[in-house]
Design an enzyme around this catalytic site. Structure first.
Site, PDB file in Angstrom:
ATOM      1  N   ARG A 289       8.500  -6.261  -7.447  1.00  0.00           N
ATOM      2  CA  ARG A 289       8.611  -4.763  -7.348  1.00  0.00           C
ATOM      3  C   ARG A 289       9.270  -4.377  -6.070  1.00  0.00           C
ATOM      4  O   ARG A 289       9.837  -5.421  -5.598  1.00  0.00           O
ATOM      5  CB  ARG A 289       7.290  -4.274  -7.478  1.00  0.00           C
ATOM      6  N   ASP A 290       9.309  -3.151  -5.588  1.00  0.00           N
ATOM      7  CA  ASP A 290      10.212  -2.752  -4.833  1.00  0.00           C
ATOM      8  C   ASP A 290       9.217  -2.776  -3.395  1.00  0.00           C
ATOM      9  O   ASP A 290       8.864  -1.832  -2.666  1.00  0.00           O
ATOM     10  CB  ASP A 290      10.369  -1.482  -4.751  1.00  0.00           C
ATOM     11  N   GLU A 291       8.868  -4.096  -3.317  1.00  0.00           N
ATOM     12  CA  GLU A 291       7.961  -4.444  -2.209  1.00  0.00           C
ATOM     13  C   GLU A 291       8.316  -5.899  -1.383  1.00  0.00           C
ATOM     14  O   GLU A 291       9.040  -5.943  -0.611  1.00  0.00           O
ATOM     15  CB  GLU A 291       6.422  -4.499  -2.278  1.00  0.00           C
TER      16      GLU A 291
ATOM     17  N   GLU B 191      -2.546  -9.022  -9.140  1.00  0.00           N
ATOM     18  CA  GLU B 191      -3.189  -8.484  -8.202  1.00  0.00           C
ATOM     19  C   GLU B 191      -4.406  -7.959  -8.246  1.00  0.00           C
ATOM     20  O   GLU B 191      -5.300  -7.681  -7.275  1.00  0.00           O
ATOM     21  CB  GLU B 191      -2.153  -7.127  -7.936  1.00  0.00           C
TER      22      GLU B 191
ATOM     23  N   ASP C  69       3.544 -10.738  -0.693  1.00  0.00           N
ATOM     24  CA  ASP C  69       2.438 -10.421  -1.598  1.00  0.00           C
ATOM     25  C   ASP C  69       2.628 -10.587  -3.157  1.00  0.00           C
ATOM     26  O   ASP C  69       2.073 -10.997  -3.892  1.00  0.00           O
ATOM     27  CB  ASP C  69       1.945  -8.630  -1.196  1.00  0.00           C
TER      28      ASP C  69
ATOM     29  N   TRP D  38      -6.572  -8.595   8.020  1.00  0.00           N
ATOM     30  CA  TRP D  38      -4.887  -8.846   7.959  1.00  0.00           C
ATOM     31  C   TRP D  38      -4.377  -9.666   9.173  1.00  0.00           C
ATOM     32  O   TRP D  38      -3.807 -10.620   9.370  1.00  0.00           O
ATOM     33  CB  TRP D  38      -4.297  -7.587   7.908  1.00  0.00           C
TER      34      TRP D  38
ATOM     35  N   HIS E 279       0.398 -12.241  -7.803  1.00  0.00           N
ATOM     36  CA  HIS E 279      -0.132 -11.894  -6.464  1.00  0.00           C
ATOM     37  C   HIS E 279      -1.136 -12.849  -5.967  1.00  0.00           C
ATOM     38  O   HIS E 279      -2.281 -12.875  -6.834  1.00  0.00           O
ATOM     39  CB  HIS E 279      -0.685 -10.278  -6.809  1.00  0.00           C
TER      40      HIS E 279
END
Length: 949
Positions: free
Chosen positions: A443-445, A720, A439, A505, A741
């Site tokens: 960042r922390d993803e 995003e 995605d 999804w 994103h």
């Protein structure tokens, strides 16, 4: 005549991949011939083709998109292949030699998994020395290191890839890589060193800050080195307890937080290793494309911020790292911190949440070229601290890291902002297609969200050759799905996110493989993914039947139209479209995709079953949401777009819904309000349902919310959120706000399909036949695209001349055909390559307002004056905002309608999307028809000049 793009499973010269049954593809070009009449493929065990093990003979049925030779593959063997092509004009060409090399196949592993006898947090280097007394003919290393690893032989890095063994569901399968190390080993003493890092295997990773040790808690390595000698003997070096370990200069590594490299940490102490029981059952030859440095960027500026910071500006939001050259004093520490944007001119990382995104280097006093090993960053700006002396930007290089895919598509228009938008989407793909379609990369993803991948997959396949990339992702998705009774996870690999089952999804299971098949024409992707596709629809069907919804999907958690702007609750990211409608629509859509895939694979009974299921869902959805007169119960953009795109509308009501969508947009001031579900289809639906003008309006809007708003704000990737950065330059929030994103970059698929007009055809996939149907608009002077497809290079270009004439130029590759649709054309007025269309010997027909032309390979140029005037002149039918932008027009307007002069800018912003004629019915602006007609007489010769800035 020449032959290029020789690929095996759509990979150039694949080394050590799991190939299954190899599929060979190629492209013939540089010829005036139209068709391939025959081809011959030969496979040999040597480059000279003296030991041929397969020969197709001269065969008229060989398909250049995917040919499967009948070979019983042997382990650890290189196969060479070539193709000869004969054309309909008598030309003949033989390709250069390509190859593929197998890995271990079913061969048992002699190597043992080993782990260092060190604290589990201490990064190790695992080592082995060995002597070779004989001449080396070839050498291979078969390696998997956990979490991440890099191998060196005699001090030189093996291979050019990074972040191996890549990212997948480690609990389900482990990929091993194959390295050709022939040029790295030597007679005499040799050393092998393997450095290990945390990665997502044992480092911090996952949603909401992540967890550690998700898949394992110990650094581990399995390695077999197989060396062939000139005398026919073999030397094998396996991992076992004879290997040793030492502490690595890498003191810490993490995907989110970065890396600490202590060049002075040269502890020479040798530690033992021990065997660890991880087994070999999960080991599988690689599917992942190598992650490599695809490009290098130099900083465009060194910024001294108001806060006194030194910051490098790379000029582009990119993914990878910065490599630098330094001779800093011994013991000094250089720190690089990475960020996407500045705030008030200062360095800023708050939108990275808990990710530190830094690199710390402690110098040993020697001149060094320094880079991280087991992390990556998403960034444009790099803050440098601890630098000794004056910083020279030439000492820094941005290494752009992504999976090794070829760029296949490019679009250019007369509007530089649109061109930048295209590049932003392309850079979003580069940054987020790092083994997994993530995605976001910063960042922390950085997780493989299935919804993002699904909505962007069509654009992705135009931009790059994504066959192998999506094949690996699909394999991983199916592995995760297999333990969930058909449910598709929210992210793949799942890591810490255990939920799933959301519409849009979960459609990653059906939409992605179908898009891949459509673009590359190789049904092996459908064979691989069919049970996954079917399993997802069966999961939905069970949810439907258990809830007695009667062919609607009304239960479970769904993300809805994620981040849409039409929700009633401003704090909810799920948009305003009823989730049961979205999920039921996808239920219908995915069922039909399963039916189509089954038909391609010859599973006719299954095809009929799922087609009937899809039709039943469509009927139930129509009964629930569409009135007998054709009104959709949900009157918002996404609902109308989804109903039209997913064929939920009865044919007799299609025009009604298309008109309702136009009216809905008018109420929304001709600005989008869609989220992740509606946005990919919005402009496509408009262009294909009589509202091409509105599609261009949405593309070209420059104020929020729009695609070009981000471009005018300096974006170099896709955001995003529609307003990730506010007009004053402030970030709109830090909780969930990525500036890289790619989901909204799906507008680019519309640019390929509708602006440039390049459309694959289901019946002849892989661009063997295309529908070339550009849809010009006066607000662009020209548009042109190139697509290096699986069948060859297509070009499509149109131009609107100053006198209102349309010209189209197309290039169709060898052995391909196209149906050209010329808009607003009369057959008798069209010229093809300078001659009347009726005189050039091609199949032509008039179909309503279009002229249809059937073409073979070649270069073709059409020109004509369209039956509808494409040049726009000012009139009272144009939006008020366009009228008042032109001073001369505004003066004429004010002379006739003095009230307009008093309109404040805020009022123009609110009502300017409406035409003067529409506003003339308002009580505050009564204008007679006579006045309006007189205005049109005065304005009719004033051409609309488009501002492209």
């Amino acid at each position: 005549m020449k032959i290029k793009q020789l690929k095996t499973n759509r990979i150039t010269n694949p080394l050590g991949f799991d190939l299954g049954i190899p599929r060979l593809s190629f492209v013939t070009y540089d010829t005036n011939a139209k068709k391939q009449t025959a081809a011959q493929i030969q496979v040999a065990l040597d480059q000279e083709f003296t030991d041929i093990i397969f020969d197709s003979g001269v065969n008229a049925r060989i398909d250049s998109l995917a040919f499967k030779p009948t070979i019983n593959l042997k382990p650890r063997t290189r196969y060479y292949w070539r193709v000869t092509v004969w054309a309909d004009n008598g030309e003949e060409a033989t390709s250069e030699t390509a190859w593929f090399e197998t890995a271990k196949l079913a061969e048992a592993w002699a190597a043992k998994w080993i782990t260092p006898d060190l604290d589990k947090e201490t990064h190790p280097v695992l080592t082995r020395e060995f002597d070779l007394s004989k001449e080396v003919v070839s050498a291979r290393a078969y390696v998997c290191g956990l979490g991440l690893y890099e191998m060196e032989i005699n001090g030189e890095k093996a291979g050019d890839e990074y972040l191996t063994p890549n990212f997948n569901a480690y609990d389900k399968w482990l990929q091993y890589q194959t390295y050709d190390i022939t040029d790295l080993v030597r007679m005499g003493q040799n050393s092998v060193e393997v450095s290990l890092g945390n990665g997502l295997y044992k480092g911090r990773f996952g949603f909401e800050g992540g967890e550690t040790e998700i898949y394992g808690n110990q650094f581990s390595l399995v390695c077999e080195i197989v060396i062939q000698h000139a005398d026919g003997n073999t030397t094998i070096i396996n991992t076992d307890d004879s290997w040793k370990a030492r502490k690595s200069p890498i003191l810490f590594s993490g995907i989110y937080d970065g890396e600490i490299y202590h060049a002075e940490a040269t502890d020479a102490t040798s530690y033992n290793v021990k065997e660890i029981d991880l087994g070999h059952d999960r080991l599988k030859a690689r599917l992942s494309l190598p992650v490599v440095v695809k490009e290098e960027l130099k900083p465009i500026d060194v910024i001294k911020t108001p806060a006194g910071e030194t910051v490098l500006d790379m000029g582009q939001n990119m993914v990878g790292w910065v490599q630098f050259k330094t001779n800093a004093p011994k013991g000094s520490e250089i720190v690089l911190q990475y960020a996407e944007l500045l705030q008030e001119g200062n360095f800023y990382q708050d939108n990275l949440r808990t990710a530190k995104a830094e690199f710390r280097y402690i110098s040993n006093g020697e001149e060094s070229v320094v880079r991280p090993h087991f992390t990556f960053y998403g960034f444009r700006y790099v803050k440098v601290t601890g630098w000794s002396g004056e910083l020279n930007k030439d000492d820094f290089t941005g290494c752009v890291l992504y999976s090794d895919m070829e760029t296949t598509g490019i679009i250019e228009t007369s509007n530089p902002l649109v061109n930048r938008l295209f590049l932003n989407a392309l850079w979003g793909q580069k940054g987020n297609f790092l083994d997994v379609p993530t995605d976001c990369p910063q960042r922390d993803e950085r997780m493989g969200w299935t919804g993002d991948a699904q909505v962007f997959s069509g654009t992705a396949a135009f931009n790059m050759d994504t066959y192998a990339f999506f094949s690996k992702y699909g394999y991983d998705l199916a592995k995760e799905q297999s333990g969930l009774n058909g449910m598709v996870p929210m992210v793949v690999p799942m890591a810490t996110v255990k939920g799933g089952g959301s519409s849009a999804w979960g459609e990653a299971a059906t939409v992605i493989p179908w898009n891949v098949y459509l673009h590359y024409g190789d049904k092996a992707i459908l064979e691989q993914q069919f049970e996954s596709m079917k399993g997802w629809v069966d999961f939905i069907r069970r949810a439907d039947e258990e809830s007695s919804s009667k062919r609607l999907w009304t239960t479970g958690f769904h993300f809805g139209d994620w981040l849409a702007l039409d929700g009633d609750d401003p704090n909810s990211p799920m948009g305003g479209t009823e989730t049961a409608f979205i999920s039921s629509a996808y239920y219908c859509y995915s069922s039909m995709l399963v039916a189509k895939a089954a038909k391609v694979l010859g599973k006719m009974e299954i095809a009929q079953e799922y087609e009937e299921l899809s039709n039943a869902v469509r009927s139930a959805t129509q009964a629930e949401y569409i009135t007998p007169t054709g009104r959709l119960a949900l009157n918002n953009q996404t609902a109308l777009v989804v109903a039209l795109f997913m064929d939920l509308v009865p044919d007799e009501h299609r025009n009604r819904l298309a008109n309702d969508l136009r009216e809905r947009l008018k109420k929304d001031k001709n600005h989008l309000k869609t989220g992740f579900v509606g946005t990919p289809y919005l402009c496509r639906v408009l262009s294909e349902n009589g509202a091409n003008d509105l599609a261009y309006t949405l593309l070209l809007n420059k104020d929020y919310p729009s695609w070009l708003y981000a471009v005018t704000m300096g974006a170099t990737t896709i955001w995003e959120r529609w307003n990730s950065v506010l007009p004053d330059g402030k970030i709109s929030g830090t909780d969930m706000n990525s500036l890289n994103h790619y989901a909204y970059g799906s507008i680019v698929e519309w640019m390929y399909r509708n602006v440039a007009g390049i459309n694959p055809v289901e019946e002849q996939p892989g661009f063997r036949h295309v529908r070339l149907a550009p849809q010009p608009d006066y607000r662009l002077k020209y548009a042109k695209a190139k697509l290096d497809s699986a069948a060859g290079l297509y070009e499509s270009q149109w131009e609107l001349t100053e006198d209102g004439q349309l010209t189209f130029k197309f290039v169709i590759p060898f052995n391909a055909t196209a149906t050209v649709e010329l808009p607003d054309a009369a057959l008798e007025n069209v010229l093809l390559n300078g001659s009347s269309l009726n005189d050039v010997g091609v199949s032509v027909s008039q179909s309503g307002e279009k002229v249809l032309v059937e073409l073979n390979s070649g270069a073709w140029e059409f020109s004509y004056t369209p039956e509808v005037d494409y040049l726009k002149y000012y009139s009272t039918h144009l939006p008020l905002s366009e009228l008042v932008e032109n001073i001369q027009v505004k003066n004429i307007l004010v002379e006739a309608v003095p009230q307009v002069a008093a309109f404040p800018q805020e009022m123009i912003a609110n009502i300017g999307h409406q035409s003067l004629r529409e506003l003339s019915h308002m009580p505050f602006l009564p204008i007679s028809v006579e006045v309006l007609d007189d205005l049109d007489q005065k304005l009719k010769k004033m051409k609309v000049i488009v501002d492209f800035q």
